[in-house]
Design a protein around this motif. Structure first.
Motif, PDB file in Angstrom:
ATOM      1  N   GLY A   2     -36.407 -34.622 -21.370  1.00 42.74           N
ATOM      2  CA  GLY A   2     -36.545 -33.620 -22.409  1.00 42.74           C
ATOM      3  C   GLY A   2     -35.430 -32.591 -22.364  1.00 42.74           C
ATOM      4  N   SER A   3     -34.854 -32.273 -23.534  1.00 38.75           N
ATOM      5  CA  SER A   3     -33.841 -31.212 -23.592  1.00 38.75           C
ATOM      6  C   SER A   3     -34.494 -29.879 -23.250  1.00 38.75           C
ATOM      7  N   ARG A   4     -33.843 -29.097 -22.381  1.00 43.84           N
ATOM      8  CA  ARG A   4     -34.480 -27.873 -21.864  1.00 43.84           C
ATOM      9  C   ARG A   4     -33.430 -26.947 -21.265  1.00 43.84           C
ATOM     10  N   TRP A   5     -33.816 -25.704 -21.078  1.00 42.62           N
ATOM     11  CA  TRP A   5     -33.084 -24.797 -20.202  1.00 42.62           C
ATOM     12  C   TRP A   5     -34.120 -23.943 -19.484  1.00 42.62           C
ATOM     13  N   GLY A   6     -33.746 -23.457 -18.307  1.00 39.43           N
ATOM     14  CA  GLY A   6     -34.721 -22.687 -17.549  1.00 39.43           C
ATOM     15  C   GLY A   6     -34.092 -21.811 -16.482  1.00 39.43           C
ATOM     16  N   LEU A   7     -34.924 -20.968 -15.924  1.00 36.56           N
ATOM     17  CA  LEU A   7     -34.575 -20.111 -14.791  1.00 36.56           C
ATOM     18  C   LEU A   7     -35.604 -20.338 -13.692  1.00 36.56           C
ATOM     19  N   LEU A  30     -32.491 -30.508 -29.818  1.00 36.11           N
ATOM     20  CA  LEU A  30     -31.047 -30.354 -29.891  1.00 36.11           C
ATOM     21  C   LEU A  30     -30.524 -30.489 -31.321  1.00 36.11           C
ATOM     22  N   ASN A  31     -31.200 -31.263 -32.154  1.00 33.64           N
ATOM     23  CA  ASN A  31     -30.684 -31.575 -33.481  1.00 33.64           C
ATOM     24  C   ASN A  31     -30.928 -30.501 -34.531  1.00 33.64           C
ATOM     25  N   ASN A  32     -31.868 -29.601 -34.278  1.00 34.30           N
ATOM     26  CA  ASN A  32     -32.081 -28.501 -35.232  1.00 34.30           C
ATOM     27  C   ASN A  32     -32.243 -27.142 -34.558  1.00 34.30           C
ATOM     28  N   GLY A  33     -32.182 -27.117 -33.233  1.00 39.36           N
ATOM     29  CA  GLY A  33     -32.274 -25.859 -32.505  1.00 39.36           C
ATOM     30  C   GLY A  33     -33.657 -25.277 -32.407  1.00 39.36           C
ATOM     31  N   ALA A  34     -34.677 -26.004 -32.867  1.00 43.14           N
ATOM     32  CA  ALA A  34     -36.041 -25.477 -32.885  1.00 43.14           C
ATOM     33  C   ALA A  34     -36.643 -25.449 -31.486  1.00 43.14           C
ATOM     34  N   LEU A  35     -37.582 -24.525 -31.282  1.00 45.11           N
ATOM     35  CA  LEU A  35     -38.343 -24.494 -30.039  1.00 45.11           C
ATOM     36  C   LEU A  35     -39.149 -25.775 -29.890  1.00 45.11           C
ATOM     37  N   GLY A  36     -39.355 -26.188 -28.634  1.00 48.26           N
ATOM     38  CA  GLY A  36     -40.160 -27.371 -28.390  1.00 48.26           C
ATOM     39  C   GLY A  36     -41.573 -27.223 -28.904  1.00 48.26           C
ATOM     40  N   THR A  37     -42.116 -26.012 -28.799  1.00 49.16           N
ATOM     41  CA  THR A  37     -43.427 -25.680 -29.347  1.00 49.16           C
ATOM     42  C   THR A  37     -43.280 -24.403 -30.150  1.00 49.16           C
ATOM     43  N   SER A  38     -43.618 -24.455 -31.408  1.00 44.92           N
ATOM     44  CA  SER A  38     -43.441 -23.295 -32.282  1.00 44.92           C
ATOM     45  C   SER A  38     -44.190 -22.086 -31.732  1.00 44.92           C
ATOM     46  N   GLY A  39     -43.484 -20.957 -31.633  1.00 48.74           N
ATOM     47  CA  GLY A  39     -44.104 -19.720 -31.176  1.00 48.74           C
ATOM     48  C   GLY A  39     -44.178 -19.557 -29.676  1.00 48.74           C
ATOM     49  N   SER A  40     -43.689 -20.537 -28.896  1.00 41.97           N
ATOM     50  CA  SER A  40     -43.736 -20.461 -27.431  1.00 41.97           C
ATOM     51  C   SER A  40     -42.321 -20.437 -26.871  1.00 41.97           C
ATOM     52  N   MET A  41     -41.953 -19.328 -26.243  1.00 45.17           N
ATOM     53  CA  MET A  41     -40.620 -19.203 -25.680  1.00 45.17           C
ATOM     54  C   MET A  41     -40.435 -20.129 -24.480  1.00 45.17           C
TER      55      MET A  41
END
Length: 391
Positions: free
Chosen positions: A59-64, A86-97
């Motif tokens: 899964g495409s992701r970034w984290g700390l 990656l293709n539209n820049g949307a969050l993996g889950t809408s409303g969840s950072m």
């Protein structure tokens, strides 16, 4: 009481270590994965499709993630992880950072680890990580529709997890997710537990997961529950269940550069007063997988699984699913890989339509990449050519 004592012990160990701040060391790491592929599906709701799909090999992701050494064998730790398309820049889950993970805790070398927040289940972390998705990926290698949650579909909000230190190769973990419903303690809560043994070439694990629905009116699982299962053509008729239970076992054995594995899972959807179906539904899945590290650059993997609805709300010709998955990965460097994924699935028998409205022909949904786009025929083929970059 036992868990509260363990937590208190960890807290006291951390407080005691705070008396020697001169030895404290802090580490924070930014990390991530960027993954995309050209994807072909032979049938999505009646038509073939070629498209870009993000997050396939991983899964495409970034984290700390970070730790602080508190001394005396105790560390504070945290992890925040966001998934994205990656293709539209949307969050993996809408409303969840931080939809993938968000937790903080304490770890002690002798007492174990306690973490609180949004987390994976012990069921997945100990059983799923030696299942097929580690080797052929969840996109095409998860059991059909990820029916048994052995991929990363299920995460638990408002949860507390205790994981023991490793003793004689054995690790144990328990998790509780607080439902938070005033006057109804059991509504919407989650229980999970798992045991795992790692010794030389052999790893064995067994796990349990129980998700309780908050319930109420509506045709889907209540999102206020601490855990939410994935939905596909396999379980679309049972998403109003009052209780969802998973039991699974898995094992792997490595001989040189080849790893062999096997899994078995039992999944039960139990109705309640507000459910739109009336009898318990049971899915059993058995699978095998293998991975071969051909060279430092090449890795090949394959998996087969058979899923059967052994009890299907009165349906006599209950659904069965055969799935074959293949993966070829070529490493350009330690951080960059090119990959090809292929999978085929065939469905027989009958299942329930969405909202348990009618009995329909079972529709294939390969891995967990086709959950919202099942085949309108009895078979589905998916192929992917992609690139993954880690940082």
């Amino acid at each position: 009481m036992r868990h509260s004592k363990l937590f208190a012990g960890l807290v006291l160990a951390g407080l005691g270590a705070g008396a020697v701040p001169a030895f404290a060391q802090t580490s924070v790491t930014l990390y991530g994965i960027v993954d995309d592929a050209v994807t072909y599906s032979s049938n999505q709701n009646g038509k073939s499709n070629t498209y870009l799909r993000s997050g396939n090999l991983a899964g495409s992701r970034w984290g700390l993630r970070g730790t602080e050494d508190l001394g005396g064998g105790t560390k504070a730790l945290f992890q925040l992880e966001n998934g994205f398309d990656l293709n539209n820049g949307a969050l993996g889950t809408s409303g969840s950072m931080f939809n993938r993970q968000a937790f903080v805790g304490l770890k002690n070398d002798r007492l174990g680890t306690v973490t609180i927040g949004r987390q994976y289940t012990p069921y997945y972390l100990m059983v799923g990580t030696i299942g097929p998705t580690t080797y052929v990926t969840g996109a095409t290698g998860a059991h059909p529709g990820d029916i048994d949650g052995l991929d990363t579909t299920i995460r638990i909000n408002n949860s507390v997890t205790y994981t023991s230190p490793v003793m004689w190769g054995v690790t144990a973990s328990l998790q509780y997710g607080f439902g938070g419903q005033a006057g109804a303690f059991s509504k919407g809560n989650t229980y999970s537990g798992a045991l795992r043994y790692d010794g030389g070439p052999l790893s064995l694990a067994a796990g349990y997961l129980r998700l309780n629905n908050v319930g109420g009116s509506g045709a889907t699982w209540n999102g206020a529950s601490t855990g939410t299962p994935g939905t596909s053509s396999l379980n679309q008729g049972y998403v109003t269940a009052d209780v969802l239970q998973h039991i699974a076992v898995a094992g792997i054995y490595t001989i040189g550069s080849v790893t062999f594995g096997a899994t078995y899972s039992n999944v039960q959807y139990k109705p309640g007063a507000a459910s739109l179906f009336h009898d318990t539904a049971i899915f059993n899945t058995a699978g095998v997988h293998a991975s071969w590290v051909v060279s430092p650059q090449w890795r090949l993997a394959a998996a087969y699984s058979y899923t059967a609805a052994s009890k299907a709300n009165g349906i006599t010709d209950a659904a069965t699913y055969h799935q074959v998955s293949l993966a070829q990965v070529y490493s350009l460097s330690k951080r960059t890989s090119l990959y090809a994924l292929e999978a085929w699935q065939h469905a027989n028998g009958k299942s329930l339509s969405a909202n348990a409205a009618s009995i329909i022909n079972a529709g294939p949904a390969i891995g967990d990449s086709q959950n919202s786009t099942p085949s309108a025929t009895s078979s589905q083929v998916v192929g992917m050519l992609g690139i993954r970059v880690d940082f």
